[in-house]
Design a protein around this motif. Structure first.
Motif, PDB file in Angstrom:
ATOM      1  N   GLU A 183       3.737  33.128  48.701  1.00  0.00           N
ATOM      2  CA  GLU A 183       3.240  32.011  48.051  1.00  0.00           C
ATOM      3  C   GLU A 183       2.029  31.777  48.205  1.00  0.00           C
ATOM      4  O   GLU A 183       1.468  32.118  49.362  1.00  0.00           O
ATOM      5  CB  GLU A 183       3.989  30.888  49.014  1.00  0.00           C
ATOM      6  CG  GLU A 183       5.803  31.083  48.565  1.00  0.00           C
ATOM      7  CD  GLU A 183       6.454  31.069  47.353  1.00  0.00           C
ATOM      8  OE1 GLU A 183       5.457  29.928  46.706  1.00  0.00           O
ATOM      9  OE2 GLU A 183       6.928  32.195  46.573  1.00  0.00           O
ATOM     10  N   ASP A 200       0.042  30.039  49.520  1.00  0.00           N
ATOM     11  CA  ASP A 200      -0.303  29.137  50.884  1.00  0.00           C
ATOM     12  C   ASP A 200       0.179  30.169  52.076  1.00  0.00           C
ATOM     13  O   ASP A 200      -1.349  30.437  52.946  1.00  0.00           O
ATOM     14  CB  ASP A 200       0.829  28.195  51.611  1.00  0.00           C
ATOM     15  CG  ASP A 200       1.586  28.369  51.778  1.00  0.00           C
ATOM     16  OD1 ASP A 200       2.645  28.844  50.657  1.00  0.00           O
ATOM     17  OD2 ASP A 200       2.657  27.492  52.787  1.00  0.00           O
ATOM     18  N   GLU A 201       0.731  31.679  51.954  1.00  0.00           N
ATOM     19  CA  GLU A 201       0.871  32.829  52.378  1.00  0.00           C
ATOM     20  C   GLU A 201      -0.455  33.582  52.362  1.00  0.00           C
ATOM     21  O   GLU A 201      -0.892  34.169  52.964  1.00  0.00           O
ATOM     22  CB  GLU A 201       1.894  33.491  52.357  1.00  0.00           C
ATOM     23  CG  GLU A 201       3.345  32.520  52.447  1.00  0.00           C
ATOM     24  CD  GLU A 201       4.905  33.374  52.851  1.00  0.00           C
ATOM     25  OE1 GLU A 201       5.387  33.400  53.131  1.00  0.00           O
ATOM     26  OE2 GLU A 201       4.939  33.472  51.303  1.00  0.00           O
ATOM     27  N   ILE A 228      -3.368  32.754  51.486  1.00  0.00           N
ATOM     28  CA  ILE A 228      -4.581  32.909  51.737  1.00  0.00           C
ATOM     29  C   ILE A 228      -4.821  32.215  53.107  1.00  0.00           C
ATOM     30  O   ILE A 228      -5.620  32.777  53.902  1.00  0.00           O
ATOM     31  CB  ILE A 228      -4.381  30.780  51.283  1.00  0.00           C
ATOM     32  CG1 ILE A 228      -5.299  30.684  49.630  1.00  0.00           C
ATOM     33  CG2 ILE A 228      -5.899  30.092  51.863  1.00  0.00           C
ATOM     34  CD1 ILE A 228      -4.876  29.431  49.420  1.00  0.00           C
ATOM     35  N   LYS A 229      -3.413  31.852  54.130  1.00  0.00           N
ATOM     36  CA  LYS A 229      -3.488  32.516  55.104  1.00  0.00           C
ATOM     37  C   LYS A 229      -3.822  34.220  55.622  1.00  0.00           C
ATOM     38  O   LYS A 229      -4.600  34.123  56.977  1.00  0.00           O
ATOM     39  CB  LYS A 229      -1.947  32.310  55.672  1.00  0.00           C
ATOM     40  CG  LYS A 229      -1.563  32.326  56.664  1.00  0.00           C
ATOM     41  CD  LYS A 229      -2.475  31.244  58.100  1.00  0.00           C
ATOM     42  CE  LYS A 229      -1.901  31.278  60.123  1.00  0.00           C
ATOM     43  NZ  LYS A 229      -2.673  32.252  60.280  1.00  0.00           N
ATOM     44  N   GLU A 277      -7.409  34.336  55.346  1.00  0.00           N
ATOM     45  CA  GLU A 277      -7.896  33.930  56.812  1.00  0.00           C
ATOM     46  C   GLU A 277      -7.915  34.751  57.479  1.00  0.00           C
ATOM     47  O   GLU A 277      -9.199  34.759  58.448  1.00  0.00           O
ATOM     48  CB  GLU A 277      -7.174  32.274  56.799  1.00  0.00           C
ATOM     49  CG  GLU A 277      -7.964  31.256  55.941  1.00  0.00           C
ATOM     50  CD  GLU A 277      -7.182  30.331  55.925  1.00  0.00           C
ATOM     51  OE1 GLU A 277      -7.387  29.153  55.328  1.00  0.00           O
ATOM     52  OE2 GLU A 277      -6.270  30.241  56.659  1.00  0.00           O
ATOM     53  N   GLN A 279     -11.207  28.000  51.532  1.00  0.00           N
ATOM     54  CA  GLN A 279     -10.447  26.397  51.433  1.00  0.00           C
ATOM     55  C   GLN A 279     -10.103  27.063  49.690  1.00  0.00           C
ATOM     56  O   GLN A 279     -10.445  27.798  49.028  1.00  0.00           O
ATOM     57  CB  GLN A 279     -11.446  25.817  50.444  1.00  0.00           C
ATOM     58  CG  GLN A 279     -12.588  25.244  51.966  1.00  0.00           C
ATOM     59  CD  GLN A 279     -11.780  24.337  52.961  1.00  0.00           C
ATOM     60  OE1 GLN A 279     -11.427  23.369  52.180  1.00  0.00           O
ATOM     61  NE2 GLN A 279     -12.085  24.509  53.764  1.00  0.00           N
ATOM     62  N   PRO A 280      -8.514  26.191  49.825  1.00  0.00           N
ATOM     63  CA  PRO A 280      -8.588  26.423  48.347  1.00  0.00           C
ATOM     64  C   PRO A 280      -9.271  26.597  46.867  1.00  0.00           C
ATOM     65  O   PRO A 280      -9.047  26.556  46.004  1.00  0.00           O
ATOM     66  CB  PRO A 280      -7.175  25.422  48.108  1.00  0.00           C
ATOM     67  CG  PRO A 280      -6.665  25.272  49.701  1.00  0.00           C
ATOM     68  CD  PRO A 280      -8.057  25.187  49.990  1.00  0.00           C
TER      69      PRO A 280
END
Length: 89
Positions: free
Chosen positions: A25, A27-28, A30-31, A34, A42-43
Motif C-alpha cells: 500500500e 503508506d507501507e 513510504i515507510k 523512510e 513527505q507524500p
C-alpha cells in the motif's frame, strides 16, 4: 521459489526510482523508503507508486560496475517478482 528479499525491503534505488519487494500500500511503501534512507519522506515528494512485476538480470563486464539490473516483465517470465516501484520528485 524463495526470495532473497523480505516483504517491504528496498531492492534497488536509481535516479529517484525505488524498487521495493512485494506489492505494498502507498503508506507501507513510504515507510519502507523512510526506513531505508533513515529520513522522513513527505507524500508530496512521491510522484508515482506502481505495482508491477520485475526480473533481475545479472550484468557481466558492465563498465558502470553494476552487478545487474532490474527490468519490468510479464507474469509468465521465470524469476518474475512482485514489486512496488516508487518514483520520487
Amino acid at each position: 521459489m524463495s526470495s532473497l528479499f523480505s516483504l517491504g525491503e528496498v531492492m534497488s534505488c536509481v535516479d529517484g526510482e525505488i524498487l521495493i519487494y512485494g506489492w505494498l500500500e502507498p503508506d507501507e511503501a513510504i515507510k519502507s523508503i523512510e526506513d531505508y534512507f533513515d529520513e522522513v519522506i513527505q507524500p508530496s515528494n512521491v510522484k508515482e507508486i506502481k505495482l508491477s512485476l520485475w526480473k533481475y538480470v545479472p550484468c557481466r563486464n558492465n563498465s558502470d560496475g553494476y552487478p545487474g539490473l532490474y527490468y519490468p516483465c510479464n507474469a509468465k517470465t521465470r524469476g518474475a517478482m512482485k514489486c512496488t516501484r516508487v518514483t520520487l520528485i
